[in-house]
Scaffold this active site. Structure first.
Site, PDB file in Angstrom:
ATOM      1  N   LYS A   1       0.818  -1.224   0.000  1.00 21.82           N
ATOM      2  CA  LYS A   1       0.000   0.000   0.000  1.00 21.82           C
ATOM      3  C   LYS A   1       0.852   1.276   0.000  1.00 21.82           C
ATOM      4  O   LYS A   1       0.574   2.225  -0.724  1.00 21.82           O
ATOM      5  CB  LYS A   1      -0.969  -0.019   1.175  1.00 21.82           C
ATOM      6  CG  LYS A   1      -1.992  -1.136   1.047  1.00 21.82           C
ATOM      7  CD  LYS A   1      -3.070  -1.070   2.092  1.00 21.82           C
ATOM      8  CE  LYS A   1      -3.907  -2.342   2.086  1.00 21.82           C
ATOM      9  NZ  LYS A   1      -4.476  -2.716   0.783  1.00 21.82           N
TER      10      LYS A   1
ATOM     11  N   ASN B   1       2.555   1.610  -3.469  1.00 21.63           N
ATOM     12  CA  ASN B   1       1.593   2.003  -4.501  1.00 21.63           C
ATOM     13  C   ASN B   1       1.215   3.477  -4.345  1.00 21.63           C
ATOM     14  O   ASN B   1       1.093   4.217  -5.328  1.00 21.63           O
ATOM     15  CB  ASN B   1       0.313   1.159  -4.400  1.00 21.63           C
ATOM     16  CG  ASN B   1       0.575  -0.330  -4.575  1.00 21.63           C
ATOM     17  OD1 ASN B   1       1.593  -0.723  -5.115  1.00 21.63           O
ATOM     18  ND2 ASN B   1      -0.347  -1.154  -4.085  1.00 21.63           N
TER      19      ASN B   1
ATOM     20  N   THR C   1     -14.651   6.232   0.295  1.00 21.42           N
ATOM     21  CA  THR C   1     -14.668   5.863  -1.124  1.00 21.42           C
ATOM     22  C   THR C   1     -15.730   4.783  -1.344  1.00 21.42           C
ATOM     23  O   THR C   1     -15.920   3.902  -0.504  1.00 21.42           O
ATOM     24  CB  THR C   1     -13.283   5.361  -1.588  1.00 21.42           C
ATOM     25  OG1 THR C   1     -12.891   4.253  -0.768  1.00 21.42           O
ATOM     26  CG2 THR C   1     -12.236   6.462  -1.478  1.00 21.42           C
TER      27      THR C   1
ATOM     28  N   GLY D   1     -16.125   2.927  -4.408  1.00 24.87           N
ATOM     29  CA  GLY D   1     -15.861   2.169  -5.631  1.00 24.87           C
ATOM     30  C   GLY D   1     -16.395   2.918  -6.846  1.00 24.87           C
ATOM     31  O   GLY D   1     -16.152   4.113  -7.011  1.00 24.87           O
TER      32      GLY D   1
ATOM     33  N   GLY E   1     -18.067   6.489  -6.673  1.00 24.93           N
ATOM     34  CA  GLY E   1     -17.382   7.739  -6.332  1.00 24.93           C
ATOM     35  C   GLY E   1     -16.975   7.803  -4.870  1.00 24.93           C
ATOM     36  O   GLY E   1     -16.425   6.849  -4.320  1.00 24.93           O
TER      37      GLY E   1
ATOM     38  N   ASP F   1      -5.243   2.677  -3.399  1.00 21.61           N
ATOM     39  CA  ASP F   1      -3.920   3.299  -3.224  1.00 21.61           C
ATOM     40  C   ASP F   1      -3.707   4.395  -4.272  1.00 21.61           C
ATOM     41  O   ASP F   1      -3.151   5.457  -3.966  1.00 21.61           O
ATOM     42  CB  ASP F   1      -2.812   2.252  -3.353  1.00 21.61           C
ATOM     43  CG  ASP F   1      -2.953   1.146  -2.324  1.00 21.61           C
ATOM     44  OD1 ASP F   1      -3.444   1.433  -1.220  1.00 21.61           O
ATOM     45  OD2 ASP F   1      -2.566   0.006  -2.624  1.00 21.61           O
TER      46      ASP F   1
END
Ligand code: RIB
Length: 318
Positions: free
Chosen positions: A39, A42, A218, A220, A223, A251
């Site tokens: 993580k 990234n 978040t 997905g 939005g 990430d």
């Protein structure tokens, strides 16, 4: 303007499967690959590719995986403050199914050796404009980094992934919390003792913002919800794309978010301490949503992270 990420780095071993097997079942992969991941790794690469001056504080082993990760970080232009330790570099086994979802198991290895910051690492953190943290390295180090940054008026952004129990005292040093719905529900239930079954992203953001920090939940493809204490929620629309692999999308979102926050910081973006205002957070979340939407259309964590040019091109094409 500069971003520091203190966090994890792994070599990802990725298996493409039709469906992720339940406990007790074996499935055959349709293909496999390996790529830089973790993580922290990234996120710092996402920030650098999105145009930020980014520094990575991390721990790697003395092995071939470490050399591969360093080459990819250098290729992205990240400044390195890497400890080389006598543990194997972290690895992750990732299965990705036909609906682009994944299941991940991490063997932390060298990441466990990021145990406390030394003087020079503390200086790097204190000098940053934005510090980005996640929870794949020892929590005491993450907590220490947040405290050092907070004392220096550095904006502290925490991606609370993977799920862990966090204290209100630690979160008092955080300016912006970024979580998906699962992480948000876990933290909201634990920190407030409130029942959160079937709570919406907006409800969860409202509960968590009562801790006194800005919250981005978040969602997905749907939005994100952005919430700043004592202000109404804002919704950032998702982008409709054909996803092939969601690994590292969160990430990419976090790295792009801090790159855009850093660009806007110092203009009209900071409210008092290190906390950005609602408008700045919403614009940064819109930018990050585009970056994440590009990343899910490609396989792998680091290989899927877009450049600033690709983010701008996506925006002008839509
Ligand atoms: O968020 C995706 C990452 O989680 C992967 O790259 C894997 O290494 C784990 O850290």
């Amino acid at each position: 303007m500069s971003i520091v990420v203190v966090g994890s780095a792994n070599l990802d071993l990725v298996y493409r499967v039709e469906r992720i097997p339940p406990p007790g079942e074996t499935v055959l992969a349709v293909g496999s690959d390996s790529a830089p991941g973790g993580k922290g790794n990234n996120q710092v690469i996402a920030a650098a590719r999105a145009g930020a001056r980014a520094t990575f504080v991390a721990a790697l082993g003395r092995d071939a995986a470490a050399e591969r990760l360093i080459a990819s970080l250098e290729d992205a232009g990240v400044d390195l403050r890497i400890r080389r330790v006598d543990e194997p570099t972290g690895t992750a086994i990732i299965t990705v199914d036909d609906s682009a979802e994944n299941a991940i198991v991490v063997d932390s290895g060298a990441n466990r050796m990021l145990d406390g910051l030394d003087d020079s690492e503390r200086e790097v953190v204190a000098a940053a404009d934005v510090l980005l943290l996640q929870l794949e390295t020892p929590l005491a180090t993450v907590t220490e980094a947040a405290a050092v940054a907070h004392a220096s008026a550095t904006t502290v952004v925490l991606n609370a992934a993977p799920i862990q129990s966090l204290s209100a005292a630690f979160l008092a040093d955080v300016d912006v919390l970024v979580v998906n719905e699962h992480e948000a529900a876990h933290l909201a239930a634990e920190l407030t003792g409130e029942a959160v079954h079937e709570a919406s992203g907006e409800d969860l953001a409202a509960i968590l913002s009562r801790l006194g920090l800005a919250v981005i939940v978040t969602l997905g493809a749907d939005g994100a919800v952005v919430r700043v204490p004592d202000e109404p929620p804002a919704h950032v629309a998702g982008r409709v794309v054909d996803a092939v692999d969601t690994t590292g999308a969160g990430d990419t979102f976090c790295g792009a978010l801090v790159a855009e926050l850093d660009r806007r910081r110092g203009t009209n973006g900071s409210a008092g301490s290190g906390r950005p205002d609602l408008g700045t957070l919403v614009r940064a979340a819109e930018f990050a949503t585009v970056a994440a939407a590009i990343s899910v259309q490609r396989a792998g964590a680091v290989p899927s992270i877009p450049s600033l040019e690709e983010i701008h091109d996506f925006n002008s094409a839509s």
